[in-house]
Each structure stands twice: as structure tokens, then as C-alpha cells.
Design an enzyme around this catalytic site. Sequence first.
Site, mmCIF file in Angstrom:
data_model
loop_
_atom_site.group_PDB
_atom_site.id
_atom_site.type_symbol
_atom_site.label_atom_id
_atom_site.label_comp_id
_atom_site.label_asym_id
_atom_site.label_seq_id
_atom_site.Cartn_x
_atom_site.Cartn_y
_atom_site.Cartn_z
ATOM 1 N N ASP A 10 9.983 -26.266 -38.263
ATOM 2 C CA ASP A 10 9.301 -27.505 -38.655
ATOM 3 C C ASP A 10 9.253 -27.653 -40.178
ATOM 4 O O ASP A 10 9.248 -26.668 -40.903
ATOM 5 C CB ASP A 10 7.874 -27.504 -38.069
ATOM 6 C CG ASP A 10 7.258 -28.904 -38.050
ATOM 7 O OD1 ASP A 10 7.992 -29.893 -38.244
ATOM 8 O OD2 ASP A 10 6.035 -28.996 -37.839
ATOM 9 N N ASN A 58 10.376 -36.053 -29.509
ATOM 10 C CA ASN A 58 11.129 -36.472 -30.693
ATOM 11 C C ASN A 58 11.915 -37.772 -30.476
ATOM 12 O O ASN A 58 12.382 -38.390 -31.444
ATOM 13 C CB ASN A 58 12.066 -35.361 -31.188
ATOM 14 C CG ASN A 58 11.347 -34.207 -31.856
ATOM 15 O OD1 ASN A 58 11.760 -33.052 -31.768
ATOM 16 N ND2 ASN A 58 10.242 -34.484 -32.545
HETATM 17 C C1 IPE Z 1 8.164 -29.745 -33.041
HETATM 18 O O1 IPE Z 1 8.034 -30.316 -34.294
HETATM 19 C C2 IPE Z 1 9.545 -30.014 -32.498
HETATM 20 C C3 IPE Z 1 10.648 -29.371 -33.174
HETATM 21 C C4 IPE Z 1 10.560 -28.528 -34.183
HETATM 22 C C5 IPE Z 1 11.962 -29.679 -32.664
HETATM 23 P P1 IPE Z 1 7.440 -31.792 -34.494
HETATM 24 O O2 IPE Z 1 7.462 -32.045 -35.955
HETATM 25 O O3 IPE Z 1 8.142 -32.748 -33.630
HETATM 26 O O4 IPE Z 1 5.952 -31.619 -33.952
HETATM 27 P P2 IPE Z 1 4.660 -32.490 -34.282
HETATM 28 O O5 IPE Z 1 5.010 -33.908 -34.013
HETATM 29 O O6 IPE Z 1 4.325 -32.262 -35.714
HETATM 30 O O7 IPE Z 1 3.598 -31.943 -33.380
HETATM 31 C C1 IPE Z 2 11.501 -30.313 -37.691
HETATM 32 O O1 IPE Z 2 11.281 -30.965 -38.903
HETATM 33 C C2 IPE Z 2 12.800 -30.726 -37.054
HETATM 34 C C3 IPE Z 2 12.644 -31.552 -35.852
HETATM 35 C C4 IPE Z 2 11.530 -31.926 -35.312
HETATM 36 C C5 IPE Z 2 13.881 -31.992 -35.235
HETATM 37 P P1 IPE Z 2 10.528 -32.361 -38.969
HETATM 38 O O2 IPE Z 2 11.539 -33.442 -38.899
HETATM 39 O O3 IPE Z 2 9.478 -32.421 -37.937
HETATM 40 O O4 IPE Z 2 9.893 -32.294 -40.422
HETATM 41 P P2 IPE Z 2 8.449 -32.795 -40.839
HETATM 42 O O5 IPE Z 2 7.462 -32.119 -39.936
HETATM 43 O O6 IPE Z 2 8.434 -34.288 -40.668
HETATM 44 O O7 IPE Z 2 8.313 -32.371 -42.257
HETATM 45 MG MG MG Z 3 7.526 -31.873 -37.915
#
Ligand code: IPE
Ligand code: IPE
Ligand code: MG
Length: 241
Positions: A10, A58
Amino acid sequence: MPKHVAIVMDGNGRWAQRRGLKRTDGHAAGEEALFDTVEGALEIGLPWMTVYAFSTENWRRPLDEVRFLMRFNESILLRRRDDLNERGVRVRFIGRRGGRVPRRVAQHIADTEALTAKNRRMTLTFAFNYGGRAEIVDAVRKLAEEVAAGKVKPGSIDERSIARHLYAPDMPDPDLMVRTSGEYRISNYLLWEVAYSELVFTDVLWPDFRRENLFDAISEFQGRSRRFGAIDADGNPTGDA
Ligand code: IPE
Ligand code: IPE
Ligand code: MG
């Protein structure tokens, strides 16, 4: 040593925003983090590693980002699978295969799994179009079909019946779950499987994560006392006597 480490990768978006880049540049930068971590895992002989690549939630992101992530995951597979195969890595996917996952991506997933199926050095599992609740729902559906067919009695259903119908029934539960980017959430990751996992959170944003960060998380894990609801031989609830 843990047998299975599960990672929530993340913080890609925030990493990019801090540099004045597009969110998708952050995802692209996460590739180096992933493969350095895989390299580290191989170095220390970790047999199972699972990474959260795309959640069932997502799909709520802007269409451009969703499209990027589909293509990006596909391209990682195509560019990396021979190398992973040569290193003895079995690549697997957990998650829903159908639905909105483009058919071509699903085909590459199946091909990669077939190519690497016999490898035993490490199993690298991608949670892709994965949701922990969806996984339990899918398991319960299969179980309900067995009940309806008269193969299973409702009274005989136990935890093992559910576990047998998860996406990867042979995968051991994670000993350790690591989440980057300073978020303290599970976000629907491996809900059934993390029942007794140790959780380690780090502020490092995923694109900055390297094998040393994995080793740090494992050291922290090794300092924990796992009790699984019991007490130790001396009757200490702490297990640290
Ligand atoms: C969890 O991260 C999913 C992945 C890393 C693929 P998110 O960024 O989607 O989670 P939330 O929305 O902060 O809970
Ligand atoms: C995690 O990084 C990757 C996926 C969820 C695919 P994010 O895209 O959630 O990055 P932040 O949390 O917005 O910084
Ligand atoms: Mg994220």
C-alpha cells in the site's frame, strides 16, 4: 522463521503524489519493490509469500487507474514469468477469475500458473480481484452445493470444510501479515487465513520497500510470543517467562 508472509502493498498513490507524479507512476515504481522483496524472500528461504495486487473493492477507483492496473499486472506476468520460473518460483493467483477481469488477463494468469506449477522453492501468490469476504462466500457456495447434492451433512460442517474450499486450500495460514504506508487496516485481505497471524505495520510507502524492510518485519515477528489462545508450560499467559 515464518513459513508464510502476506503483504499489503500500500501507498503507491501517495508515493507518487509526493513527487508530483501520477498515481499510476507509483504503481509502476512498486514493481521494483516487489521483485527486490521476492529476491530477499528467496535469499532467506521463505517458502510462501502472498501479495495483495488488486482487491474486489479496487474496482471503485477511476476507470483509467483500473485499466492501468489490469494492464500493468498482465505486463508484469509476461515480463517476469520466465525469470520466476527459472528461479523455482511457483506463481499462483487467488481471487475471482471471471467478472470484470479481462479475458486476456485471465488467460495469462492460467498460463503462468501452468508454466510454474511444478516449482517448489517458493510459492508467490498474487491476490488479484481478491476479497476475503468473497472468498468465504465462494467457499460457502461450493459447500452448499455439496449439501444440496446430499454429499455433506450440515451437522458435519466444521472449520476444515470451509478451509478446504478456499481459493488455495493447500496454502498455510500466514504467520505474518505486513502492511506498508502507515494504514492500520486489513482491507478485506485473507480474512479467514489471518485469524492468528502476527501483524506488522510500517510507515514505509510500498515503492520504497526493499528486502531489508521484509527482514525487519520478520525480526519483529520473531520477538512476538504466539499463544493461539493457550498459555505456556509455566502457566504464563505471556509466554515470555
Ligand atoms: C488494499 O489497499 C488493496 C491492495 C493493496 C491491493 P487499498 O489502498 O485498496 O485499501 P484501503 O482502501 O486503503 O482500505
Ligand atoms: C496500493 O497503493 C496499490 C493498490 C491498491 C493497487 P494505493 O494505490 O492504494 O496507494 P495509496 O494508498 O492511494 O497511497
Ligand atoms: Mg491504498
